[in-house]
Motif scaffolding. Structure first.
Motif, PDB file in Angstrom:
ATOM      1  N   VAL A   1       0.396  12.940   7.909  1.00  0.00           N
ATOM      2  CA  VAL A   1       0.953  13.076   9.262  1.00  0.00           C
ATOM      3  C   VAL A   1       2.418  12.627   9.245  1.00  0.00           C
ATOM      4  CG1 VAL A   1       0.765  12.281  11.658  1.00  0.00           C
ATOM      5  CG2 VAL A   1      -1.312  12.628  10.291  1.00  0.00           C
ATOM      6  N   SER A   2       3.280  13.446   9.838  1.00  0.00           N
ATOM      7  CA  SER A   2       4.701  13.105   9.975  1.00  0.00           C
ATOM      8  C   SER A   2       5.063  13.194  11.445  1.00  0.00           C
ATOM      9  CB  SER A   2       5.581  14.113   9.246  1.00  0.00           C
ATOM     10  OG  SER A   2       5.782  13.727   7.931  1.00  0.00           O
ATOM     11  N   ALA A   3       5.890  12.288  11.917  1.00  0.00           N
ATOM     12  CA  ALA A   3       6.243  12.298  13.345  1.00  0.00           C
ATOM     13  C   ALA A   3       7.727  11.999  13.537  1.00  0.00           C
ATOM     14  CB  ALA A   3       5.401  11.251  14.072  1.00  0.00           C
ATOM     15  N   ARG A   4       8.318  12.670  14.519  1.00  0.00           N
ATOM     16  CA  ARG A   4       9.724  12.429  14.874  1.00  0.00           C
ATOM     17  C   ARG A   4       9.834  12.422  16.394  1.00  0.00           C
ATOM     18  NH1 ARG A   4       9.417  11.934  10.214  1.00  0.00           N
ATOM     19  NH2 ARG A   4      10.786  12.667   8.553  1.00  0.00           N
ATOM     20  N   SER A   5      10.826  11.694  16.915  1.00  0.00           N
ATOM     21  CA  SER A   5      10.999  11.683  18.367  1.00  0.00           C
ATOM     22  C   SER A   5      12.455  11.493  18.731  1.00  0.00           C
ATOM     23  CB  SER A   5      10.172  10.548  18.990  1.00  0.00           C
ATOM     24  OG  SER A   5      10.744   9.304  18.637  1.00  0.00           O
TER      25      SER A   5
ATOM     26  N   SER B   1       0.814  -1.217   0.000  1.00  0.00           N
ATOM     27  CA  SER B   1       0.000   0.000   0.000  1.00  0.00           C
ATOM     28  C   SER B   1       0.851   1.273   0.000  1.00  0.00           C
ATOM     29  CB  SER B   1      -0.948   0.004   1.196  1.00  0.00           C
ATOM     30  OG  SER B   1      -0.196   0.019   2.387  1.00  0.00           O
ATOM     31  N   ARG B   2       2.127   1.166   0.381  1.00  0.00           N
ATOM     32  CA  ARG B   2       3.014   2.341   0.358  1.00  0.00           C
ATOM     33  C   ARG B   2       3.326   2.792  -1.073  1.00  0.00           C
ATOM     34  NH1 ARG B   2       4.248   6.005   2.812  1.00  0.00           N
ATOM     35  NH2 ARG B   2       6.474   5.903   3.129  1.00  0.00           N
ATOM     36  N   GLN B   3       2.865   1.999  -2.053  1.00  0.00           N
ATOM     37  CA  GLN B   3       3.092   2.394  -3.443  1.00  0.00           C
ATOM     38  C   GLN B   3       1.857   3.032  -4.074  1.00  0.00           C
ATOM     39  OE1 GLN B   3       5.185  -1.065  -5.509  1.00  0.00           O
ATOM     40  NE2 GLN B   3       6.619   0.657  -5.618  1.00  0.00           N
TER      41      GLN B   3
ATOM     42  N   GLY C   1      -3.187   4.897  10.597  1.00  0.00           N
ATOM     43  CA  GLY C   1      -3.044   3.801   9.625  1.00  0.00           C
ATOM     44  C   GLY C   1      -1.677   3.724   8.971  1.00  0.00           C
ATOM     45  N   GLY C   2      -0.651   4.219   9.643  1.00  0.00           N
ATOM     46  CA  GLY C   2       0.679   4.253   9.026  1.00  0.00           C
ATOM     47  C   GLY C   2       1.691   3.450   9.799  1.00  0.00           C
ATOM     48  N   GLY C   3       2.892   3.971   9.893  1.00  0.00           N
ATOM     49  CA  GLY C   3       3.963   3.270  10.590  1.00  0.00           C
ATOM     50  C   GLY C   3       5.279   3.933  10.259  1.00  0.00           C
ATOM     51  N   GLY C   4       6.327   3.136  10.213  1.00  0.00           N
ATOM     52  CA  GLY C   4       7.657   3.683   9.929  1.00  0.00           C
ATOM     53  C   GLY C   4       8.640   3.165  10.946  1.00  0.00           C
ATOM     54  N   HIS C   5       9.456   4.060  11.463  1.00  0.00           N
ATOM     55  CA  HIS C   5      10.465   3.685  12.450  1.00  0.00           C
ATOM     56  C   HIS C   5      10.067   4.232  13.815  1.00  0.00           C
ATOM     57  CE1 HIS C   5      12.818   2.806   8.885  1.00  0.00           C
ATOM     58  NE2 HIS C   5      12.512   4.026   8.460  1.00  0.00           N
ATOM     59  N   LEU C   6      10.738   3.706  14.852  1.00  0.00           N
ATOM     60  CA  LEU C   6      10.464   4.159  16.218  1.00  0.00           C
ATOM     61  C   LEU C   6      10.496   5.685  16.316  1.00  0.00           C
ATOM     62  CD1 LEU C   6      10.138   2.007  18.440  1.00  0.00           C
ATOM     63  CD2 LEU C   6      12.428   2.574  19.223  1.00  0.00           C
ATOM     64  N   GLN C   7      11.522   6.298  15.739  1.00  0.00           N
ATOM     65  CA  GLN C   7      11.751   7.734  15.915  1.00  0.00           C
ATOM     66  C   GLN C   7      11.411   8.579  14.684  1.00  0.00           C
ATOM     67  OE1 GLN C   7      14.873   7.896  19.484  1.00  0.00           O
ATOM     68  NE2 GLN C   7      15.824   8.120  17.498  1.00  0.00           N
ATOM     69  N   ALA C   8      10.927   7.933  13.632  1.00  0.00           N
ATOM     70  CA  ALA C   8      10.538   8.677  12.416  1.00  0.00           C
ATOM     71  C   ALA C   8       9.433   7.886  11.747  1.00  0.00           C
ATOM     72  CB  ALA C   8      11.715   8.837  11.464  1.00  0.00           C
ATOM     73  N   ALA C   9       8.230   8.427  11.762  1.00  0.00           N
ATOM     74  CA  ALA C   9       7.102   7.659  11.236  1.00  0.00           C
ATOM     75  C   ALA C   9       6.106   8.594  10.562  1.00  0.00           C
ATOM     76  CB  ALA C   9       6.438   6.875  12.364  1.00  0.00           C
ATOM     77  N   GLY C  10       5.096   8.005   9.943  1.00  0.00           N
ATOM     78  CA  GLY C  10       4.100   8.821   9.262  1.00  0.00           C
ATOM     79  C   GLY C  10       2.817   8.055   9.071  1.00  0.00           C
ATOM     80  N   GLY C  11       1.802   8.756   8.621  1.00  0.00           N
ATOM     81  CA  GLY C  11       0.522   8.115   8.353  1.00  0.00           C
ATOM     82  C   GLY C  11      -0.379   9.078   7.607  1.00  0.00           C
ATOM     83  N   GLU C  12      -1.621   8.656   7.418  1.00  0.00           N
ATOM     84  CA  GLU C  12      -2.591   9.476   6.694  1.00  0.00           C
ATOM     85  C   GLU C  12      -3.893   9.489   7.468  1.00  0.00           C
ATOM     86  OE1 GLU C  12      -2.735   7.433   2.956  1.00  0.00           O
ATOM     87  OE2 GLU C  12      -0.830   8.290   2.271  1.00  0.00           O
ATOM     88  N   PHE C  13      -4.584  10.629   7.405  1.00  0.00           N
ATOM     89  CA  PHE C  13      -5.882  10.714   8.081  1.00  0.00           C
ATOM     90  C   PHE C  13      -6.909  11.175   7.060  1.00  0.00           C
ATOM     91  CE2 PHE C  13      -9.102  13.134  10.480  1.00  0.00           C
ATOM     92  CZ  PHE C  13      -9.491  12.172  11.421  1.00  0.00           C
TER      93      PHE C  13
ATOM     94  N   HIS D   1      14.343  -1.265   5.236  1.00  0.00           N
ATOM     95  CA  HIS D   1      14.734  -1.126   6.650  1.00  0.00           C
ATOM     96  C   HIS D   1      13.564  -0.697   7.545  1.00  0.00           C
ATOM     97  CE1 HIS D   1      15.498   3.458   6.948  1.00  0.00           C
ATOM     98  NE2 HIS D   1      14.805   3.241   5.859  1.00  0.00           N
ATOM     99  N   HIS D   2      12.324  -0.931   7.100  1.00  0.00           N
ATOM    100  CA  HIS D   2      11.178  -0.628   7.962  1.00  0.00           C
ATOM    101  C   HIS D   2      10.780  -1.858   8.773  1.00  0.00           C
ATOM    102  CE1 HIS D   2      10.927   2.608   4.959  1.00  0.00           C
ATOM    103  NE2 HIS D   2      10.478   3.311   5.983  1.00  0.00           N
ATOM    104  N   GLN D   3      10.135  -1.575   9.919  1.00  0.00           N
ATOM    105  CA  GLN D   3       9.757  -2.678  10.807  1.00  0.00           C
ATOM    106  C   GLN D   3       8.621  -3.509  10.200  1.00  0.00           C
ATOM    107  OE1 GLN D   3       8.669  -0.014  13.968  1.00  0.00           O
ATOM    108  NE2 GLN D   3      10.534  -0.417  15.111  1.00  0.00           N
TER     109      GLN D   3
HETATM  110  P1  5GP Z   1       8.083  11.259   6.573  1.00  0.00           P
HETATM  111  O1  5GP Z   1       7.628  11.892   7.840  1.00  0.00           O
HETATM  112  O2  5GP Z   1       9.465  11.731   6.190  1.00  0.00           O
HETATM  113  O3  5GP Z   1       7.098  11.353   5.463  1.00  0.00           O
HETATM  114  O4  5GP Z   1       8.224   9.711   6.875  1.00  0.00           O
HETATM  115  C1  5GP Z   1       8.978   9.236   7.961  1.00  0.00           C
HETATM  116  C2  5GP Z   1       8.994   7.746   7.976  1.00  0.00           C
HETATM  117  O5  5GP Z   1       7.683   7.231   8.137  1.00  0.00           O
HETATM  118  C3  5GP Z   1       9.526   7.114   6.712  1.00  0.00           C
HETATM  119  O6  5GP Z   1      10.351   6.038   7.080  1.00  0.00           O
HETATM  120  C4  5GP Z   1       8.332   6.634   5.983  1.00  0.00           C
HETATM  121  O7  5GP Z   1       8.631   5.493   5.265  1.00  0.00           O
HETATM  122  C5  5GP Z   1       7.316   6.380   7.093  1.00  0.00           C
HETATM  123  N1  5GP Z   1       5.987   6.771   6.634  1.00  0.00           N
HETATM  124  C6  5GP Z   1       5.605   8.005   6.243  1.00  0.00           C
HETATM  125  N2  5GP Z   1       4.318   8.021   5.881  1.00  0.00           N
HETATM  126  C7  5GP Z   1       3.857   6.775   6.042  1.00  0.00           C
HETATM  127  C8  5GP Z   1       2.583   6.153   5.827  1.00  0.00           C
HETATM  128  O8  5GP Z   1       1.610   6.771   5.392  1.00  0.00           O
HETATM  129  N3  5GP Z   1       2.501   4.826   6.104  1.00  0.00           N
HETATM  130  C9  5GP Z   1       3.552   4.118   6.590  1.00  0.00           C
HETATM  131  N4  5GP Z   1       3.391   2.814   6.836  1.00  0.00           N
HETATM  132  N5  5GP Z   1       4.769   4.656   6.796  1.00  0.00           N
HETATM  133  C10 5GP Z   1       4.921   5.970   6.533  1.00  0.00           C
END
Ligand code: 5GP
Ligand code: MN
Length: 357
Positions: free
Chosen positions: A295-299, A112-114, A314-326, A133-135
């Protein structure tokens, strides 16, 4: 230094059987597609283009196919103009993917990331390899090469190249792309550098003649006037802090983005800035895109923002850098976070090592 000793040094984290299998797949394939996630970043483009250069040096007919356009800040990368963008050239991309005998999926862990490119890649009949390198990756490829401890997919690609015994085929262009991905995902070696020998990889890439300063300048420290103004506005007018939860939040509406003539990539890096405030542990940025709220997140301190992105967006990513969509209004997206703060306070507790690696 001989190639053999370089192999010994750089491939020790890689499963040698997987490296052997990948080398075999590459050797028996003629047409190879390299692909990555939507809204590609430096690591997605660096890893696909880096492998593209390697494969071309090896005499393969390779093509990078991406779901949508990459930011202009990466246009300095050698080979950037050769990238096929699905949203711009769907029929060319379709033909290329359908004719491929190997697809290498870089820097994403679930189809779905594509976005709209996913059905084409998933429907292709050839063999597929995941290099990521994603979880917790979905098992959608024939060969899964997943190392969540790596700083970047580009770090993984370099180690794989070394493990396959192909370091000699790394050209200056290949090295430039790989270092660009490492530099962007680690913010120039300031975050996510878990393996000390990442600096040895840096050394090996510099040995190839890479211009590190140019990469840092182009990929991290160059922006448009509007982008700088947007960041200044966001920080002065839109930054909310929630000290009890050690969280900072920035939201930008479509109207605000329009006011600063927002273009893709203009808010890159903004989410990191609130972490400069003493005491802040995590930072969330919400941007009202045409189709959804991104949504973008860092910690820091290993606070798991990936959990928040997974649970709420509904997203994911890494412990300290992640993202999603609302899918809803910007205000509902903001409210959902604020209403959920209490649930995540547990991770702020001193000495909580549950998520430490
Ligand atoms: P960024 O905030 O730079 O868009 O993304 C930070 C990290 O979160 C990246 O490793 C990215 O692959 C992951 N990420 C960002 N958006 C999404 C998302 O919508 N779904 C998922 N599963 N991972 C995301
Ligand atoms: Mn990455």
């Amino acid at each position: 230094m001989s190639q053999v000793s370089q192999r010994v040094k750089m491939d020790k984290l890689i499963d040698s059987e997987k490296a052997k299998e990948l080398r075999g797949l590459i050797e028996e394939s003629e047409r190879i597609v390299l692909t990555c996630h939507v809204r590609p970043d430096g690591d997605a483009i660096g890893s696909t283009l880096g492998l593209w250069h390697l494969l071309r040096t090896m005499g393969k007919d390779a093509c990078v196919v991406v779901p949508d356009k990459a930011p202009a800040s990466l246009s300095f990368l050698p080979g950037f103009k050769e990238i096929a963008v699905y949203t711009c050239h769907a029929s060319f991309c379709t033909k290329t993917v359908e004719e491929a005998d190997l697809i290498i999926c870089c820097d994403f862990n679930t189809p779905s990331r594509q976005d709209s490119l996913a059905p084409l890649i998933q429907g292709a009949h050839c063999r597929k390899v995941l290099v990521d390198h994603h979880q917790e990756p979905d098992c959608f490829a024939d060969l899964m090469i997943s190392y969540p401890d790596m700083s970047s997919t580009c770090e993984l690609v370099f180690r794989l190249i070394a493990a396959m015994g192909l370091y000699g085929d790394v050209s200056l262009d290949c090295a430039t792309c790989l270092l660009a991905g490492i530099i962007t995902d680690t913010r120039n070696f300031t975050v996510n550098c878990k393996h000390y020998d990442l600096y040895e990889i840096l050394m090996r890439l510099l040995e190839k003649g890479v211009d590190k300063e140019r990469i840092v300048k182009e990929a991290l420290n160059t922006r448009s006037y509007n982008s700088l103004k947007l960041e200044a506005y966001a920080l002065s007018e839109k930054l909310e802090t929630f000290p009890a939860h050690k969280c900072a939040l920035i939201t930008l509406s479509k109207e605000e983005l329009d006011r600063f003539h927002y273009e893709r990539g203009d808010s890159e890096g903004l989410v990191n800035r609130p972490l400069e405030v003493k005491g802040m542990v995590y930072s969330i940025f919400m941007r009202e895109d045409p189709d959804c709220v991104k949504v973008s997140a860092r910690s820091c301190n290993n606070f798991p923002v990936s959990e928040i992105c997974k649970d709420l967006y509904g997203g994911g990513g890494h412990l300290q850098a992640a993202g999603g969509e609302f899918y809803g209004t910007l205000e509902d997206c903001r409210r959902l976070l604020i209403d959920s703060f209490d649930k995540y306070d547990v991770y702020l507790t001193k000495g909580n090592n549950q998520h430490r690696k």
